[in-house]
Design a protein around this motif. Structure first.
Motif, PDB file in Angstrom:
ATOM      1  N   SER A 167      74.784  54.092   3.272  1.00  0.00           N
ATOM      2  CA  SER A 167      74.759  55.472   2.789  1.00  0.00           C
ATOM      3  C   SER A 167      73.314  55.965   2.811  1.00  0.00           C
ATOM      4  CB  SER A 167      75.320  55.483   1.359  1.00  0.00           C
ATOM      5  OG  SER A 167      75.087  56.682   0.689  1.00  0.00           O
ATOM      6  N   PRO A 168      73.061  57.274   2.983  1.00  0.00           N
ATOM      7  CA  PRO A 168      73.977  58.355   3.281  1.00  0.00           C
ATOM      8  C   PRO A 168      73.787  58.806   4.733  1.00  0.00           C
ATOM      9  CG  PRO A 168      72.053  59.224   2.164  1.00  0.00           C
ATOM     10  CD  PRO A 168      71.768  57.797   2.540  1.00  0.00           C
ATOM     11  N   TYR A 169      74.390  58.098   5.658  1.00  0.00           N
ATOM     12  CA  TYR A 169      74.260  58.423   7.080  1.00  0.00           C
ATOM     13  C   TYR A 169      75.076  59.677   7.388  1.00  0.00           C
ATOM     14  CZ  TYR A 169      72.057  53.915   7.133  1.00  0.00           C
ATOM     15  OH  TYR A 169      71.206  52.876   6.869  1.00  0.00           O
ATOM     16  N   LEU A 170      74.521  60.558   8.224  1.00  0.00           N
ATOM     17  CA  LEU A 170      75.117  61.887   8.332  1.00  0.00           C
ATOM     18  C   LEU A 170      75.511  62.244   9.754  1.00  0.00           C
ATOM     19  CD1 LEU A 170      72.505  63.669   9.471  1.00  0.00           C
ATOM     20  CD2 LEU A 170      71.878  63.614   7.077  1.00  0.00           C
ATOM     21  N   TYR A 230      80.966  46.154   3.056  1.00  0.00           N
ATOM     22  CA  TYR A 230      80.574  47.143   4.060  1.00  0.00           C
ATOM     23  C   TYR A 230      79.067  47.360   3.950  1.00  0.00           C
ATOM     24  CZ  TYR A 230      85.544  47.552   4.458  1.00  0.00           C
ATOM     25  OH  TYR A 230      86.875  47.243   4.651  1.00  0.00           O
ATOM     26  N   ASP A 231      78.377  47.144   5.069  1.00  0.00           N
ATOM     27  CA  ASP A 231      76.929  46.975   5.003  1.00  0.00           C
ATOM     28  C   ASP A 231      76.152  48.234   5.370  1.00  0.00           C
ATOM     29  OD1 ASP A 231      74.539  45.735   4.606  1.00  0.00           O
ATOM     30  OD2 ASP A 231      74.766  44.244   6.169  1.00  0.00           O
ATOM     31  N   LEU A 232      76.257  48.691   6.620  1.00  0.00           N
ATOM     32  CA  LEU A 232      75.524  49.875   7.046  1.00  0.00           C
ATOM     33  C   LEU A 232      76.432  50.763   7.882  1.00  0.00           C
ATOM     34  CD1 LEU A 232      72.001  48.407   7.826  1.00  0.00           C
ATOM     35  CD2 LEU A 232      72.592  50.022   6.029  1.00  0.00           C
ATOM     36  N   ALA A 233      75.942  51.943   8.227  1.00  0.00           N
ATOM     37  CA  ALA A 233      76.782  52.912   8.927  1.00  0.00           C
ATOM     38  C   ALA A 233      75.966  53.710   9.926  1.00  0.00           C
ATOM     39  CB  ALA A 233      77.451  53.854   7.923  1.00  0.00           C
ATOM     40  N   THR A 247      79.408  48.739   9.653  1.00  0.00           N
ATOM     41  CA  THR A 247      79.449  47.282   9.793  1.00  0.00           C
ATOM     42  C   THR A 247      80.046  46.668   8.537  1.00  0.00           C
ATOM     43  OG1 THR A 247      77.179  47.121   8.961  1.00  0.00           O
ATOM     44  CG2 THR A 247      77.479  47.038  11.354  1.00  0.00           C
ATOM     45  N   SER A 248      80.574  45.468   8.711  1.00  0.00           N
ATOM     46  CA  SER A 248      81.127  44.741   7.575  1.00  0.00           C
ATOM     47  C   SER A 248      80.863  43.256   7.757  1.00  0.00           C
ATOM     48  CB  SER A 248      82.633  44.982   7.445  1.00  0.00           C
ATOM     49  OG  SER A 248      83.328  44.397   8.538  1.00  0.00           O
ATOM     50  N   TYR A 249      80.887  42.552   6.643  1.00  0.00           N
ATOM     51  CA  TYR A 249      80.830  41.099   6.676  1.00  0.00           C
ATOM     52  C   TYR A 249      81.778  40.567   5.612  1.00  0.00           C
ATOM     53  CZ  TYR A 249      77.526  41.638   2.738  1.00  0.00           C
ATOM     54  OH  TYR A 249      76.933  41.973   1.549  1.00  0.00           O
ATOM     55  N   HIS A 336      74.689  43.522  10.621  1.00  0.00           N
ATOM     56  CA  HIS A 336      73.961  44.305   9.616  1.00  0.00           C
ATOM     57  C   HIS A 336      73.869  45.751  10.096  1.00  0.00           C
ATOM     58  CE1 HIS A 336      71.410  45.021   6.229  1.00  0.00           C
ATOM     59  NE2 HIS A 336      70.329  45.247   6.946  1.00  0.00           N
ATOM     60  N   GLY A 337      72.926  46.044  10.996  1.00  0.00           N
ATOM     61  CA  GLY A 337      72.775  47.407  11.474  1.00  0.00           C
ATOM     62  C   GLY A 337      73.820  47.774  12.504  1.00  0.00           C
TER      63      GLY A 337
END
Length: 662
Positions: A167-170, A230-233, A247-249, A336-337
């Motif tokens: 968060s907070p990717y737009l 849920y890691d990054l977006a 992404t998730s792990y 991750h990313g």
């Protein structure tokens, strides 16, 4: 075995490189003899002469400081620390009555958070310099900073979240901000055994709408997902606009010792969410109203006061009821990313435990969906075949890939934590073009506009976790560090080290010409609608309402009005409502009173702020201006007389030789 052998080889080489660098620092002296690896050419590229301005702004998260710090590039000069999720005694943020509501949550007043990922608003895929958004990770929140004033003007809590990390990717027109939960939790929350994680825990991926004119946020809807982390977006761009990727792990769905138990599967997932289809399902009435409890806090520019609104429900979409809403892309390993390139075609995924960088193709993903090229499902969500969605692989680029940013020449830059380096590679051919060491253990990296559809390029900034031997020692907690590299040429060049505030995770860069013209220069008193605003010294007064005293005060170079007050009593609560009569943007005033157990005020031009003071004993107590404002700054002071509770001391106030006013 070959991959494991190569991985081990890279790891050993990385350790050797770091060891050599650390040992080489041991012989440094304080005589200025050490010039490092940088010559005069690099120094000239970062030199901003006195009176000259930097070309770029860099907005860096403060991590555990809860703030945002603003730097100039290429100089690396610190301009400002913007208080966001933590109280700030320097500016009175979170101490004055006007900004306290911005820190309200469903858990009460929370004066700290863990700020990770600043993101600039965009128009047509290009950073536009209007707003900066940033997440609070610990108590899930998103804040909005108005870049015309560089002040936090809104915070919104994220319900059903157990850690607001991705968060907070737009989106490319700032239609939505993404906010994925790091920790899955029971939804709605309930008392269940932790060991029932796989059965009772779920993840919520939130979509926060943004008003195109005001910037005001709202939790538009959430997508209910399987209980993993849920890691990054990253959001789609151009051809992939309308999609979001997380992404998730922990696809193993374990709840203890995750460093071992959540690293068993060969692949985890990137969740692809079709948010335009989500809008269709909401219009069809497919969303369910879930009970929720979260706060929305907005600062009103007119009244100059923040207010809090409690929200009680949120719209939730369940993928089981919404075919085509969510697909899972298998991705090695503990990714991750996730970073979409400017064209929107390629989705670079950095598996922390993978020796390669996996790049998915958006076109291949759509084709696989059309062909129903599935490899089973995960808790009811279709899993696309890995080979069907793969776009390319960057082979053995380094150890511990984390994040990727892009320039405007079709190149990508990926950070490698273990081997402490930035690697440049070509999008489409997957060829490694260049690599440079970082000092040390880089996390995020940033290219100005590097996560947008129209990168500005020129520099890449490394945000490093370790700074051993790079700066003078300051005790056991060394300064965090950023490093500036030129990417103008075919080879990256290290230009500058500079220390940072807190632990910067991510950063955003933008050319100054996109912000400076929007910077507010004049603050009209006529626009100040604060209920306790005083337009002139003649209208200053002190009003008693039981044990509450309201002091209607003004400040201007170089005095307060009134500057003497009597009739305050022990047990009173004194509200100092201070209006700064200056209107030019660079003349703030401060206000402090002896014995205040909260903070000071830093009152911007044309603004009114309120400090509450509760005197505990009799006496005469000074008040003064804390922000240097003129040659007579020291004379900008006054006194408050406090009498015993129940005393007959008359309430009066004055300025200069004027007769006391009853």
């Amino acid at each position: 075995m070959k991959n494991h052998s190569n991985q081990l080889q890279h790891f050993l080489l990385g350790l050797l490189a770091v060891s050599v660098l650390v040992l080489s620092g041991c012989g440094k002296t304080n005589q200025g003899a050490n010039t490092g690896a940088l010559g005069g050419n690099a120094a000239s590229k970062t030199y901003v002469a006195p009176g000259q301005l930097d070309e770029f702004y860099a907005f860096m998260s403060g991590g555990f400081s809860g703030q945002v710090s603003v730097y100039g590039l290429p100089s690396g000069r610190l301009f400002k620390v913007i208080p966001v999720f933590a109280v700030d005694g320097e500016k009175g943020y979170g101490f004055n009555e006007e900004t306290k509501p911005l820190l309200n949550t469903s858990h009460g007043f929370i004066p700290w958070d863990d700020a990770h990922h600043p993101n600039l608003s965009q128009t047509n895929g290009e950073t536009d310099g209007r707003w900066l958004f940033i997440n609070g990770n610990n108590t899930p929140r998103i804040a909005r900073i108005d870049l015309s004033t560089f002040e936090t003007v809104e915070t919104i809590e994220i319900p059903n979240s157990g850690g607001n990390h991705s968060s907070p990717y737009l989106t490319q027109n700032t239609e939505y901000l993404m906010a994925g939960t790091r920790f899955s939790v029971p939804i709605p929350q309930k008392d269940v055994p932790i060991s029932s994680y796989a059965q009772n825990f779920q993840g919520a991926l939130s979509f926060i709408s943004v008003n195109k004119e005001s910037g005001e946020m709202d939790v538009a809807f959430q997508v209910l997902m399987p209980g993993i982390d849920y890691d990054l977006a990253s959001c789609g761009k151009n051809q992939s606009h309308g999609w979001a990727f997380f992404t998730s792990y922990n696809s193993e769905q374990k709840n203890s010792l995750l460093e071992v138990n959540a690293s068993q599967n060969d692949k985890d997932f990137v969740a692809a969410i079709n948010w335009k289809k989500a809008e269709e399902y909401i219009a069809q009435g497919k969303a369910k109203e879930y009970p929720a409890n979260y706060m929305h806090n907005v600062y009103n520019e007119s009244t100059q006061t923040a207010t809090s609104t409690a929200k009680k429900t949120v719209k939730v979409l369940n993928p089981a009821d919404c075919p085509g809403l969510v697909y899972l892309l298998p991705t090695p390993k503990s990714p991750h990313g996730v970073d979409v390139n400017p064209t929107g075609e390629y989705i670079a995924c950095s598996g922390k435990l993978s020796a390669d960088i996996t790049v998915h193709s958006f076109a291949n993903m759509l084709k696989a969906i059309d062909n129903k090229d599935f490899d089973g499902e995960f808790q009811g969500i279709p899993v696309l075949k890995f080979e069907s969605v793969l776009g390319g692989v960057v082979k053995e680029p380094g150890l511990g890939p984390l994040h990727t940013e892009y320039d405007n020449q079709g190149n990508a830059y990926t950070s490698f934590f273990i081997s402490s380096e930035i690697v440049k590679w070509k999008v489409g051919t997957w060829e490694v073009l260049d690599r440079v060491p970082t000092y040390y253990s880089i996390g995020h990296l940033m290219v100005p506009g590097g996560n947008s559809a129209k990168p500005q390029g020129k520099y890449v900034v490394a945000l490093n976790k370790i700074t051993k031997d790079r700066y003078l020692p300051t005790g056991p907690e060394l300064t965090q560090s950023a490093q500036l590299y030129s990417i103008d040429g075919s080879k990256m060049e290290l230009l500058l080290d500079f220390p940072t505030v807190g632990e910067p995770h991510y950063a955003q860069g933008i050319s100054a010409d996109r912000i400076v013209p929007k910077s507010k220069q004049f603050f009209k008193l006529s626009e100040n609608k604060h209920p306790y605003m005083v337009p002139s010294e003649k209208e200053t007064k002190v009003v008693r309402e039981g044990n509450n005293l309201h002091v209607y005060m003004t400040t201007i170079r170089s005095h307060f009005a009134p500057d003497n007050i009597e009739g305050v009593k022990v047990g009173d609560k004194v509200y100092f409502h201070v209006t700064n009569l200056e209107q030019d943007y660079d003349v703030p005033h401060g206000f402090a009173v002896m014995g205040a157990n909260n903070g000071e005020l830093l009152i911007m031009p044309g603004q009114t702020e309120t400090l509450v003071w509760e005197p505990k004993k009799e006496g005469v107590f000074p008040m003064y201006c804390t922000d240097f404002c003129s040659a007579l700054h020291q004379e900008m002071q006054g006194y408050i007389r406090v009498s015993a509770a129940g005393s007959a001391t008359a309430l009066k106030w004055w300025l200069g030789e004027e007769k006391p006013v009853q």
